[in-house]
Write a protein that holds these residues in place. Structure first.
Motif, PDB file in Angstrom:
ATOM      1  N   MET A 226     144.742 -66.460  53.695  1.00 32.12           N
ATOM      2  CA  MET A 226     143.518 -65.957  53.062  1.00 32.12           C
ATOM      3  C   MET A 226     143.641 -65.856  51.546  1.00 32.12           C
ATOM      4  O   MET A 226     142.629 -65.765  50.854  1.00 32.12           O
ATOM      5  N   MET A 227     144.872 -65.888  51.043  1.00 34.95           N
ATOM      6  CA  MET A 227     145.057 -65.697  49.600  1.00 34.95           C
ATOM      7  C   MET A 227     144.341 -66.766  48.769  1.00 34.95           C
ATOM      8  O   MET A 227     143.623 -66.433  47.812  1.00 34.95           O
ATOM      9  N   PRO A 228     144.485 -68.082  49.082  1.00 39.68           N
ATOM     10  CA  PRO A 228     143.723 -69.069  48.310  1.00 39.68           C
ATOM     11  C   PRO A 228     142.223 -68.886  48.447  1.00 39.68           C
ATOM     12  O   PRO A 228     141.474 -69.129  47.495  1.00 39.68           O
ATOM     13  N   VAL A 229     141.769 -68.440  49.635  1.00 41.81           N
ATOM     14  CA  VAL A 229     140.335 -68.227  49.852  1.00 41.81           C
ATOM     15  C   VAL A 229     139.822 -67.111  48.952  1.00 41.81           C
ATOM     16  O   VAL A 229     138.776 -67.241  48.298  1.00 41.81           O
ATOM     17  N   VAL A 230     140.553 -66.001  48.915  1.00 39.89           N
ATOM     18  CA  VAL A 230     140.173 -64.874  48.050  1.00 39.89           C
ATOM     19  C   VAL A 230     140.141 -65.315  46.595  1.00 39.89           C
ATOM     20  O   VAL A 230     139.216 -64.997  45.836  1.00 39.89           O
ATOM     21  N   LEU A 231     141.152 -66.091  46.206  1.00 39.89           N
ATOM     22  CA  LEU A 231     141.271 -66.549  44.821  1.00 39.89           C
ATOM     23  C   LEU A 231     140.090 -67.432  44.435  1.00 39.89           C
ATOM     24  O   LEU A 231     139.428 -67.226  43.412  1.00 39.89           O
ATOM     25  N   MET A 232     139.815 -68.447  45.264  1.00 40.28           N
ATOM     26  CA  MET A 232     138.757 -69.403  44.930  1.00 40.28           C
ATOM     27  C   MET A 232     137.369 -68.780  45.050  1.00 40.28           C
ATOM     28  O   MET A 232     136.472 -69.073  44.248  1.00 40.28           O
ATOM     29  N   TYR A 233     137.187 -67.896  46.044  1.00 44.56           N
ATOM     30  CA  TYR A 233     135.880 -67.246  46.180  1.00 44.56           C
ATOM     31  C   TYR A 233     135.604 -66.353  44.973  1.00 44.56           C
ATOM     32  O   TYR A 233     134.466 -66.288  44.488  1.00 44.56           O
ATOM     33  N   GLY A 234     136.635 -65.688  44.482  1.00 36.70           N
ATOM     34  CA  GLY A 234     136.441 -64.844  43.307  1.00 36.70           C
ATOM     35  C   GLY A 234     136.007 -65.642  42.092  1.00 36.70           C
ATOM     36  O   GLY A 234     135.114 -65.230  41.348  1.00 36.70           O
ATOM     37  N   ILE A 235     136.637 -66.813  41.910  1.00 37.61           N
ATOM     38  CA  ILE A 235     136.330 -67.628  40.726  1.00 37.61           C
ATOM     39  C   ILE A 235     134.961 -68.289  40.850  1.00 37.61           C
ATOM     40  O   ILE A 235     134.102 -68.169  39.962  1.00 37.61           O
ATOM     41  N   TYR A 236     134.739 -68.988  41.978  1.00 38.70           N
ATOM     42  CA  TYR A 236     133.522 -69.799  42.099  1.00 38.70           C
ATOM     43  C   TYR A 236     132.342 -69.027  42.670  1.00 38.70           C
ATOM     44  O   TYR A 236     131.216 -69.516  42.653  1.00 38.70           O
ATOM     45  N   GLY A 237     132.611 -67.810  43.144  1.00 42.55           N
ATOM     46  CA  GLY A 237     131.515 -66.946  43.550  1.00 42.55           C
ATOM     47  C   GLY A 237     130.987 -66.127  42.394  1.00 42.55           C
ATOM     48  O   GLY A 237     130.051 -65.339  42.566  1.00 42.55           O
ATOM     49  N   ILE A 239     132.517 -63.757  40.860  1.00 45.02           N
ATOM     50  CA  ILE A 239     132.962 -62.369  40.906  1.00 45.02           C
ATOM     51  C   ILE A 239     134.008 -62.087  39.838  1.00 45.02           C
ATOM     52  O   ILE A 239     134.007 -61.020  39.215  1.00 45.02           O
ATOM     53  N   THR A 240     134.929 -63.043  39.636  1.00 40.25           N
ATOM     54  CA  THR A 240     136.013 -62.852  38.665  1.00 40.25           C
ATOM     55  C   THR A 240     136.126 -64.065  37.755  1.00 40.25           C
ATOM     56  O   THR A 240     135.719 -65.168  38.122  1.00 40.25           O
ATOM     57  N   THR A 241     136.689 -63.853  36.597  1.00 38.83           N
ATOM     58  CA  THR A 241     137.107 -64.963  35.749  1.00 38.83           C
ATOM     59  C   THR A 241     138.446 -65.486  36.292  1.00 38.83           C
ATOM     60  O   THR A 241     139.102 -64.801  37.093  1.00 38.83           O
ATOM     61  N   PRO A 242     138.886 -66.683  35.887  1.00 39.47           N
ATOM     62  CA  PRO A 242     140.203 -67.161  36.346  1.00 39.47           C
ATOM     63  C   PRO A 242     141.345 -66.195  36.009  1.00 39.47           C
ATOM     64  O   PRO A 242     142.282 -66.042  36.795  1.00 39.47           O
TER      65      PRO A 242
END
Length: 437
Positions: A226-237, A239-242
């Motif tokens: 789930m870690m890559p999913v959380v990372l990519m969802y944060g960026i492209y959703g 929610i977060t900057t890189p």
């Protein structure tokens, strides 16, 4: 393009100090200070450039945070659980452990962003798994681990792409997306090569993991996956900057290792922070030297002069990219990748822009080149790392690396001449590529 005597002297000092064993960052700072002295400028400018560059770039924080995330993964059991899950998926085929090596690098790539972290972390475990009981030769296991580690930073997140975004003023998010297809294609190519090599060398077939155990193993590895999913969802959703995503990755890795797997103790936490701090300091010194030296390069007007010279040759974008590929592959044999990204690539960017080459496409091509340099003889850094880890002679590792390296170079030229392999995914997310003139 004529260079001043001061600049020539600075280059000479940098070269001599580097050959004497001084870290490249300190060598560049020393040469730059000598240049400022010979030109009669304030030598305090070196410190000014360093401080302005390091503290005015928010994205720089992503580098130590991704390093910390990788260390938390390695200090816990996250990497071990990931390897077991990969073994359950592809370990049943001929040469299955070699296929596991590739698959774990693809998944691990979505967490660390560093080829060195991949090789030094999960790579150590793969080396042990492949060579115990004499299933694979140490040199082949080391060569494959080095090659799969190269693929990691091309798939997001990627520390080299963060550094490229810094010097080329390009969107990190679109760069990350641009690396997905090339990274997966390179991994697929390596897996196809393994299928062929496994039959010619008669690699062993591992006992298949019973399918009834797969759901349980998937559940145990689920927090890791789930870690890559959380990372990519944060960026492209949105929610977060890189950079914030890098902080989330580090916190997530720590949380899973401590609370879910209960595999990290206070001593492990301290050791992870210590190793991350040392690695960050080493990279930071290199970035500092590059920032100061880039100021010297700008004073000498080298990027503009080089751009004018290349444009005067009436190069088209394809010819320019061929020259860049050859140049970066050669430099990759001799220089550390971060140095190339921070010193050489900024000089090439103005010409690429003038020729209408898309900066995301150019960035992915440059990063792939630099990553291949890590396994290119005679001075590929990953070759030295895997020599230490495996104990196999360098000559044997290089012999096993070459078939994979040649295949990846062919893939590199496909990415170079077919920009859609890089730009297709960013365009799906709204990116507008630069139109060629």
């Amino acid at each position: 393009m004529t260079l001043s005597l001061a600049f020539a002297a600075a280059l000479g000092v940098i070269t001599v100090l580097a050959f004497l064993g001084l870290p490249m960052g300190l060598s560049m700072i020393s040469g730059s200070i000598l240049y400022l002295l010979l030109r009669g400028q304030d030598m305090g400018t070196a410190a000014e450039q360093f401080l302005n560059g390091m503290y005015s770039n928010y994205i720089m924080l992503a580098v130590p945070l991704f390093i910390l995330a990788a260390e938390f993964m390695n200090s816990g059991t996250m990497s071990e659980r990931l390897l077991k899950w990969c073994d359950a998926i592809v370990g049943r085929f001929r040469g299955g452990l070699a296929q596991v090596n590739v698959l774990q690098s693809i998944v691990f790539a979505g967490m660390s962003g560093s080829a060195i972290a991949d090789a030094a972390g999960s790579g150590k475990m793969m080396q042990y798994m492949m060579t115990k009981d004499g299933k694979y030769t140490p040199s082949f296991a080391a060569a494959l681990t080095a090659v799969t580690a190269v693929i990691g930073p091309i798939i997001p997140p990627s520390i080299p792409m963060v550094l490229y975004a810094l010097v080329a003023d390009t969107s990190i998010g679109y760069l990350f997306l641009g690396g997905v297809v090339p990274g997966l294609l390179m991994a697929g190519l390596v897996m196809l090569q393994i299928l062929v090599i496994a039959r010619t060398r008669n690699f062993p077939v591992e006992p298949p993991v019973p399918l009834r155990r797969l759901p349980r193993m998937t559940w145990e590895a689920f927090p890791v996956l789930m870690m890559p999913v959380v990372l990519m969802y944060g960026i492209y959703g949105g929610i977060t900057t890189p950079t914030e995503a890098a902080a989330v990755a580090a916190f997530y890795a720590l949380l899973v290792s401590m609370l879910v797997y209960r595999a990290v103790k206070a001593r492990d936490l301290y050791q992870s922070l210590l190793v991350s701090g040392k690695t960050t300091a080493s990279i930071g010194m290199l970035i500092a030297g590059a920032l100061v030296f880039n100021y010297v390069v700008t004073i000498e007007n080298i990027p503009r002069s080089l751009s004018a010279m290349l444009l005067a040759w009436d190069l088209n974008p394809v010819t320019f990219l061929v020259i860049v590929n050859i140049l970066l592959l050669i430099l990759g044999c001799l220089l550390e990748g971060t140095t190339i990204l921070l010193v050489i690539v900024p000089v090439l960017v103005p010409t690429a822009q003038a020729l209408g080459i898309d900066m995301v496409h150019f960035g992915v091509v440059a990063v792939v080149n630099i990553m291949l340099g890590l396994v290119t003889p005679p001075y590929g850094m990953l070759l030295f790392i895997m020599t230490r880890i495996s104990g196999a002679p360098m000559k044997a590792i290089v012999a096993d690396v070459m078939p994979f390296l040649l295949g990846l170079i062919v893939a590199l030229f496909v990415f170079t001449f077919v920009p859609e392999t890089v730009l297709w995914l960013p365009k799906l997310f709204g990116y507008t590529p630069t139109a060629l003139p």
